[in-house]
Scaffold this motif. Structure first.
Motif, short mmCIF file in Angstrom:
data_model
loop_
_atom_site.label_atom_id
_atom_site.label_comp_id
_atom_site.label_asym_id
_atom_site.label_seq_id
_atom_site.Cartn_x
_atom_site.Cartn_y
_atom_site.Cartn_z
N SER A 211 1.20 -4.22 -17.42
CA SER A 211 0.45 -5.44 -17.10
C SER A 211 -1.00 -5.38 -17.59
CB SER A 211 0.47 -5.67 -15.58
OG SER A 211 -0.08 -4.55 -14.89
N ASP A 212 -1.56 -4.16 -17.73
CA ASP A 212 -2.94 -4.03 -18.20
C ASP A 212 -3.02 -3.93 -19.73
OD1 ASP A 212 -1.89 -1.53 -18.64
OD2 ASP A 212 -3.46 -0.43 -17.56
N GLY A 213 -1.89 -4.09 -20.40
CA GLY A 213 -1.89 -4.04 -21.86
C GLY A 213 -1.61 -2.68 -22.45
N SER A 214 -1.55 -1.65 -21.63
CA SER A 214 -1.27 -0.30 -22.13
C SER A 214 0.22 -0.12 -22.38
CB SER A 214 -1.76 0.75 -21.13
OG SER A 214 -1.08 0.63 -19.89
N TRP A 215 0.56 0.94 -23.10
CA TRP A 215 1.96 1.23 -23.39
C TRP A 215 2.56 2.10 -22.29
CZ3 TRP A 215 4.13 -1.62 -26.94
CH2 TRP A 215 3.38 -2.09 -28.02
N PRO A 216 3.72 1.75 -21.77
CA PRO A 216 4.35 2.61 -20.76
C PRO A 216 4.79 3.93 -21.38
CG PRO A 216 5.84 0.86 -21.45
CD PRO A 216 4.51 0.55 -22.08
N LYS A 217 4.75 4.99 -20.60
CA LYS A 217 5.22 6.28 -21.08
C LYS A 217 6.73 6.25 -21.19
CE LYS A 217 1.42 9.06 -19.21
NZ LYS A 217 1.04 10.19 -18.32
N GLU A 218 7.25 6.75 -22.31
CA GLU A 218 8.69 6.73 -22.54
C GLU A 218 9.18 8.09 -23.01
OE1 GLU A 218 9.27 2.05 -23.87
OE2 GLU A 218 9.41 3.64 -25.38
N GLY A 219 10.37 8.45 -22.56
CA GLY A 219 11.00 9.68 -22.98
C GLY A 219 12.08 9.43 -24.01
N CYS A 220 12.65 10.52 -24.49
CA CYS A 220 13.72 10.46 -25.49
C CYS A 220 15.03 10.18 -24.75
CB CYS A 220 13.77 11.78 -26.24
SG CYS A 220 14.66 11.75 -27.78
N THR A 221 15.25 8.92 -24.38
CA THR A 221 16.34 8.57 -23.46
C THR A 221 17.43 7.71 -24.08
OG1 THR A 221 15.08 6.64 -22.71
CG2 THR A 221 14.79 8.68 -21.46
N ILE A 222 17.24 7.26 -25.34
CA ILE A 222 18.20 6.38 -25.97
C ILE A 222 18.95 7.15 -27.06
CG2 ILE A 222 18.51 4.24 -27.27
CD1 ILE A 222 17.47 3.77 -24.48
N THR A 227 21.31 9.40 -35.92
CA THR A 227 21.68 10.82 -35.88
C THR A 227 22.40 11.09 -34.56
OG1 THR A 227 19.69 11.65 -34.75
CG2 THR A 227 19.55 11.37 -37.13
N THR A 228 22.60 12.36 -34.25
CA THR A 228 23.23 12.71 -32.97
C THR A 228 22.19 13.00 -31.89
OG1 THR A 228 23.31 15.04 -33.66
CG2 THR A 228 25.25 13.67 -34.11
N GLY A 229 20.92 12.73 -32.19
CA GLY A 229 19.85 13.02 -31.23
C GLY A 229 19.52 11.83 -30.35
N CYS A 230 18.24 11.76 -29.93
CA CYS A 230 17.79 10.70 -29.04
C CYS A 230 16.46 10.15 -29.54
CB CYS A 230 17.63 11.22 -27.62
SG CYS A 230 16.42 12.57 -27.46
N ILE A 231 16.13 8.94 -29.11
CA ILE A 231 14.85 8.31 -29.44
C ILE A 231 14.34 7.56 -28.22
CG2 ILE A 231 15.32 8.10 -31.91
CD1 ILE A 231 16.07 5.19 -31.45
N THR A 232 13.09 7.11 -28.28
CA THR A 232 12.51 6.33 -27.18
C THR A 232 12.90 4.86 -27.33
OG1 THR A 232 10.46 5.80 -28.35
CG2 THR A 232 10.54 7.90 -27.13
N PRO A 233 12.86 4.09 -26.24
CA PRO A 233 13.14 2.66 -26.34
C PRO A 233 12.20 1.95 -27.32
CG PRO A 233 13.22 3.36 -24.06
CD PRO A 233 12.69 4.54 -24.83
N ARG A 234 10.93 2.39 -27.38
CA ARG A 234 9.97 1.74 -28.28
C ARG A 234 10.35 1.98 -29.75
NH1 ARG A 234 5.99 2.22 -25.07
NH2 ARG A 234 5.33 4.32 -25.66
N LEU A 235 10.81 3.18 -30.07
CA LEU A 235 11.21 3.46 -31.45
C LEU A 235 12.48 2.68 -31.79
CD1 LEU A 235 10.66 5.00 -34.04
CD2 LEU A 235 12.11 6.85 -33.18
N LEU A 236 13.39 2.55 -30.84
CA LEU A 236 14.60 1.77 -31.08
C LEU A 236 14.22 0.32 -31.39
CD1 LEU A 236 17.70 1.53 -31.07
CD2 LEU A 236 17.55 0.97 -28.63
N ASN A 237 13.25 -0.22 -30.68
CA ASN A 237 12.80 -1.59 -30.93
C ASN A 237 12.27 -1.73 -32.35
OD1 ASN A 237 11.90 -4.36 -29.95
ND2 ASN A 237 9.94 -3.49 -30.58
N ALA A 238 11.47 -0.75 -32.79
CA ALA A 238 10.92 -0.79 -34.15
C ALA A 238 12.03 -0.69 -35.19
CB ALA A 238 9.91 0.34 -34.34
N TYR A 239 12.98 0.20 -34.97
CA TYR A 239 14.11 0.39 -35.88
C TYR A 239 14.93 -0.89 -35.98
CZ TYR A 239 18.87 1.82 -37.17
OH TYR A 239 20.12 1.89 -37.74
#
Length: 344
Positions: A211-222, A227-239
Motif C-alpha cells: 500500500s505504501d508503494g514498496s515491493w513485497p518480499k517474495e521467496g522462490c515459491t513458484i 527449468t525444474t527450479g523455482c522463481i518468485t511471483p514477480r519474476l513469473l509476472n515479468a516472464y
C-alpha cells in the motif's frame, strides 16, 4: 539356411535403421531450445565479486528511489492539506471576528443584566435559549477555526521532515551509484552507454505492490516454467508479460550457482538467437530482437520491479541508466547472446 540368413539380415538392417533414427532424435533433442544444452549459458557472470557488488548497488538504488518517490508523494499530499486547512481557516475569519466583537460588547455583566431585565419568565427562558444556541454555534466555529490552523501548522512541520527524508534518500542513491560505477570500473566498464530504448514498447501488467508503494518480499515459491527450479511471483509476472508481448525465444530462469539472482529465482536469461542459446554474438534479426526485449524491460521497469538488465556489453540499473559492462569471456559472459533480467 538361406531363408534364415535373409531374415537375420533384414532384422539387422531394421535394427541399424532404428538405431540411426534414435541417434538423430537424440541429436535433435539436444539441439532444441529448452534442452539442457541450452539451459545454462555458462560463464555468464563477470565473477562473484562483480555480481555481488552490482546486486547490492542496484538494490540500494531501487530502495532509495522507492523511498524518495514515496516521500515526494507524501509531501504533495501534505501541501494539499496545508492549502485546504488555510482556506478553511480563512473562510471562518469573518465569523470569528463577529464572535470576538460580540463577546467584547456584551461581556459577562451585560449578559446577566439582559437576563435579569426580562419582563416575564417566558422571555427569560427565551433569552437563555438564544444565548445557549449562540454559545454552541460560537464554540463550534471557534473549534473548527482552531483545528484548521493546527492542521496547517502540523502539515508544514511534516513537510519539513519529508524534505529532510528526501535529502537522505538522494544521498543514499548517490552512494549506491558510486558503488556501481566502481564495480563496473573494476572490469573496465562504467562509462555511459548508448542504451536500448523504444518508446513504442508495449506496456506490461504491473506486479503487485504494498500500500505504501514498496515491493513485497517474495521467496522462490513458484515452479519455474523454464527449468525444474523455482522463481518468485514477480519474476513469473515479468516472464509472462514478455511472452505476451511477443518475445517467444527460449528462456532459462532458475540456475544453481554461488552468486547472483538465478539461484534465488529472481533472474531469467532470454536467448537472442531464435534457435536457442548459441555461444556466439547475436547479429541481424537476433540482435534486433535482443535490443527490443531490453528496451521493453526498461520501459516497464517500474511496473515489473526490474533490478537490472544486461545486454550486449551494457547494463541498466534504476539509478544509473545504461552503462558499459565490460566483463571478459565468451558471448555468454559479455551478454551478447542473451538478455539477462533480474527483478527486485
Amino acid at each position: 539356411m538361406t531363408w534364415g540368413g535373409s531374415v537375420a539380415a533384414t532384422t539387422l538392417r531394421r535394427l541399424y535403421a532404428a538405431l540411426a533414427l534414435l541417434v538423430t532424435a537424440c541429436a535433435l533433442l539436444l539441439a532444441a531450445p529448452g534442452s539442457a544444452a541450452y539451459a545454462d549459458p555458462k560463464g555468464e557472470s563477470g565473477g562473484k565479486k562483480l555480481e555481488d557488488a552490482l546486486e547490492s548497488a542496484a538494490k540500494g538504488q531501487a530502495d532509495a528511489i522507492q523511498k524518495l518517490n514515496a516521500s515526494k508523494k507524501r509531501q504533495s499530499d501534505l501541501q494539499k492539506l496545508v492549502a485546504q486547512s488555510q482556506a478553511g481557516a480563512k473562510a471562518l475569519e469573518t465569523q470569528v471576528g463577529v464572535i470576538a466583537n460580540r463577546s467584547y460588547r456584551l461581556g459577562r455583566s451585560n449578559t446577566a443584566a439582559m437576563l435579569l431585565d426580562s419582563s416575564s419568565p417566558d422571555i427569560f427562558l427565551e433569552r437563555v435559549e438564544r444565548l445557549d444556541m449562540m454559545a454552541q454555534v460560537d464554540g463550534s466555529t471557534l473549534k473548527k477555526y482552531e483545528d484548521d490552523l493546527s492542521a496547517a501548522r502540523q502539515a508544514k512541520a511534516d513537510i519539513d521532515r519529508e524534505v529532510a527524508e528526501q535529502q537522505k534518500q538522494v544521498t543514499a542513491l548517490g552512494k549506491k551509484k558510486k558503488e556501481a560505477e566502481l564495480a563496473l570500473a573494476s572490469v573496465g566498464g562504467g562509462s555511459a552507454g548508448s542504451g536500448f530504448l523504444d518508446a513504442n514498447s508495449p506496456l506490461a501488467k504491473a506486479a503487485p505492490r504494498n500500500s505504501d508503494g514498496s515491493w513485497p518480499k517474495e521467496g522462490c515459491t513458484i515452479n519455474d516454467p523454464t527449468t525444474t527450479g523455482c522463481i518468485t511471483p514477480r519474476l513469473l509476472n515479468a516472464y509472462q508479460n514478455a511472452k505476451a508481448a511477443g518475445f517467444s525465444h527460449y528462456v532459462a530462469c532458475f540456475r544453481h550457482q554461488d552468486s547472483g539472482e538465478h539461484p534465488k529465482g529472481r533472474a531469467c536469461d532470454f536467448s537472442a538467437h531464435a534457435s536457442g542459446f548459441v555461444n556466439e554474438a547475436a547479429t541481424g534479426a537476433d540482435k534486433d530482437y535482443g535490443n527490443r526485449l531490453a528496451a521493453y524491460f526498461i520501459k516497464n521497469s517500474d511496473r515489473l520491479g526490474v533490478l537490472y538488465v544486461i545486454w550486449y556489453r551494457q547494463i541498466w540499473m534504476p539509478g544509473t541508466g545504461w552503462k558499459a559492462y565490460s566483463a571478459t569471456g565468451d558471448a555468454a559472459a559479455v551478454h551478447t547472446n542473451h538478455v539477462h533480467l533480474s527483478v527486485i
